[in-house]
Write a protein that holds these residues in place. Structure first.
Motif, short mmCIF file in Angstrom:
data_model
loop_
_atom_site.label_atom_id
_atom_site.label_comp_id
_atom_site.label_asym_id
_atom_site.label_seq_id
_atom_site.Cartn_x
_atom_site.Cartn_y
_atom_site.Cartn_z
N SER A 5 6.80 -63.92 28.06
CA SER A 5 7.85 -63.47 28.97
C SER A 5 7.25 -62.48 29.95
N ALA A 6 7.65 -62.62 31.22
CA ALA A 6 7.10 -61.73 32.25
C ALA A 6 8.02 -61.72 33.46
N SER A 7 7.82 -60.69 34.28
CA SER A 7 8.57 -60.60 35.54
C SER A 7 7.64 -60.89 36.71
N HIS A 8 8.25 -61.19 37.84
CA HIS A 8 7.48 -61.33 39.08
C HIS A 8 8.43 -61.31 40.27
N LEU A 66 13.11 -59.17 42.30
CA LEU A 66 12.49 -59.01 40.99
C LEU A 66 13.28 -59.82 39.96
N HIS A 67 12.58 -60.64 39.21
CA HIS A 67 13.23 -61.44 38.16
C HIS A 67 12.17 -61.82 37.13
N GLY A 68 12.62 -62.40 36.04
CA GLY A 68 11.69 -62.77 34.97
C GLY A 68 11.96 -64.15 34.42
N HIS A 69 11.01 -64.62 33.66
CA HIS A 69 11.10 -65.94 33.04
C HIS A 69 10.53 -65.87 31.62
N ASN A 70 10.94 -66.81 30.82
CA ASN A 70 10.31 -67.09 29.53
C ASN A 70 9.39 -68.29 29.77
N TYR A 71 8.13 -68.01 29.99
CA TYR A 71 7.16 -69.03 30.38
C TYR A 71 6.67 -69.83 29.18
N ASP A 121 -2.62 -59.93 28.23
CA ASP A 121 -2.67 -59.74 29.68
C ASP A 121 -1.47 -60.27 30.46
N PHE A 122 -0.62 -61.09 29.84
CA PHE A 122 0.51 -61.67 30.57
C PHE A 122 1.87 -61.36 29.95
N ASP A 123 1.95 -61.30 28.63
CA ASP A 123 3.24 -61.13 27.97
C ASP A 123 3.82 -59.75 28.29
N HIS A 124 5.08 -59.77 28.71
CA HIS A 124 5.82 -58.55 29.07
C HIS A 124 5.08 -57.71 30.11
N ARG A 125 4.54 -58.41 31.09
CA ARG A 125 3.87 -57.77 32.22
C ARG A 125 4.59 -58.17 33.51
N HIS A 126 4.27 -57.46 34.57
CA HIS A 126 4.73 -57.82 35.91
C HIS A 126 3.59 -58.62 36.55
N LEU A 127 3.81 -59.91 36.75
CA LEU A 127 2.73 -60.81 37.15
C LEU A 127 2.12 -60.47 38.50
N ASN A 128 2.87 -59.80 39.37
CA ASN A 128 2.30 -59.38 40.65
C ASN A 128 1.15 -58.39 40.43
N ASP A 129 1.18 -57.67 39.31
CA ASP A 129 0.12 -56.73 38.98
C ASP A 129 -1.04 -57.39 38.25
N VAL A 130 -0.83 -58.61 37.76
CA VAL A 130 -1.82 -59.30 36.93
C VAL A 130 -2.62 -60.31 37.74
N MET A 131 -1.97 -61.00 38.66
CA MET A 131 -2.62 -62.10 39.39
C MET A 131 -3.00 -61.69 40.81
N THR A 135 3.14 -67.80 41.30
CA THR A 135 3.97 -69.00 41.17
C THR A 135 3.52 -69.78 39.95
N ALA A 136 4.35 -70.67 39.47
CA ALA A 136 3.98 -71.52 38.34
C ALA A 136 2.75 -72.37 38.69
N GLU A 137 2.67 -72.82 39.93
CA GLU A 137 1.54 -73.63 40.37
C GLU A 137 0.23 -72.83 40.29
N ASN A 138 0.26 -71.60 40.80
CA ASN A 138 -0.95 -70.77 40.75
C ASN A 138 -1.30 -70.38 39.32
N MET A 139 -0.29 -70.18 38.48
CA MET A 139 -0.58 -69.88 37.08
C MET A 139 -1.22 -71.08 36.39
N ALA A 140 -0.74 -72.28 36.69
CA ALA A 140 -1.32 -73.48 36.08
C ALA A 140 -2.80 -73.60 36.45
N LYS A 141 -3.12 -73.35 37.70
CA LYS A 141 -4.53 -73.41 38.13
C LYS A 141 -5.33 -72.28 37.48
#
Length: 117
Positions: A11-14, A28-33, A66-76, A81-87
């Motif tokens: 789970s993370a926000s972005h 700002l919103h989150g997902h259960n990835y 590195d990803f769970d319960h993080r703000h993905l803008n700070d991680v990536m 996006t889901a596409e960029n995460m997949a890559k």
């Protein structure tokens, strides 16, 4: 071709700040990835596996740390996006397991993005 998959959850926000302010993903919103890694091989190893699922534990550790319960803008570095995460996850996995064939990422039960070279 033999194919295996393993699923990981976090789970993370972005925010997709590059989108117009009135776009719902700009806020700002989150997902259960869900991340699904697929490995493929023409032949099985001596144990009868494409790869032992236990060997994929480093991906779980990476996601948890590195990803769970993080703000993905700070991680990536790229837009989270889901596409960029997949890559991103594909490249990470391919460096460790040459059998990596694809990675899928889900943000919602109805949406999936996949990277497959």
């Amino acid at each position: 071709m033999f194919r295996i998959t393993k699923e990981f959850h976090f789970s993370a926000s972005h925010r997709l700040e590059h989108l117009p302010e009135d776009h719902q993903c700009h806020r700002l919103h989150g997902h259960n990835y869900i991340v699904v890694v697929e490995l493929a091989a023409k032949e099985l190893n001596a144990d009868g596996f494409v790869r032992d699922y236990h060997e994929l534990k480093p991906l779980k550790t990476h996601i948890d740390d590195d990803f769970d319960h993080r703000h993905l803008n700070d991680v990536m570095d790229a837009h989270p996006t889901a596409e960029n995460m997949a890559k991103y996850f594909f490249d990470w996995c391919k460096q460790r397991w040459p059998e990596t064939a694809a990675v899928k990422v889900s943000e919602t039960p109805k949406t999936w993005a996949e990277y497959r070279p």
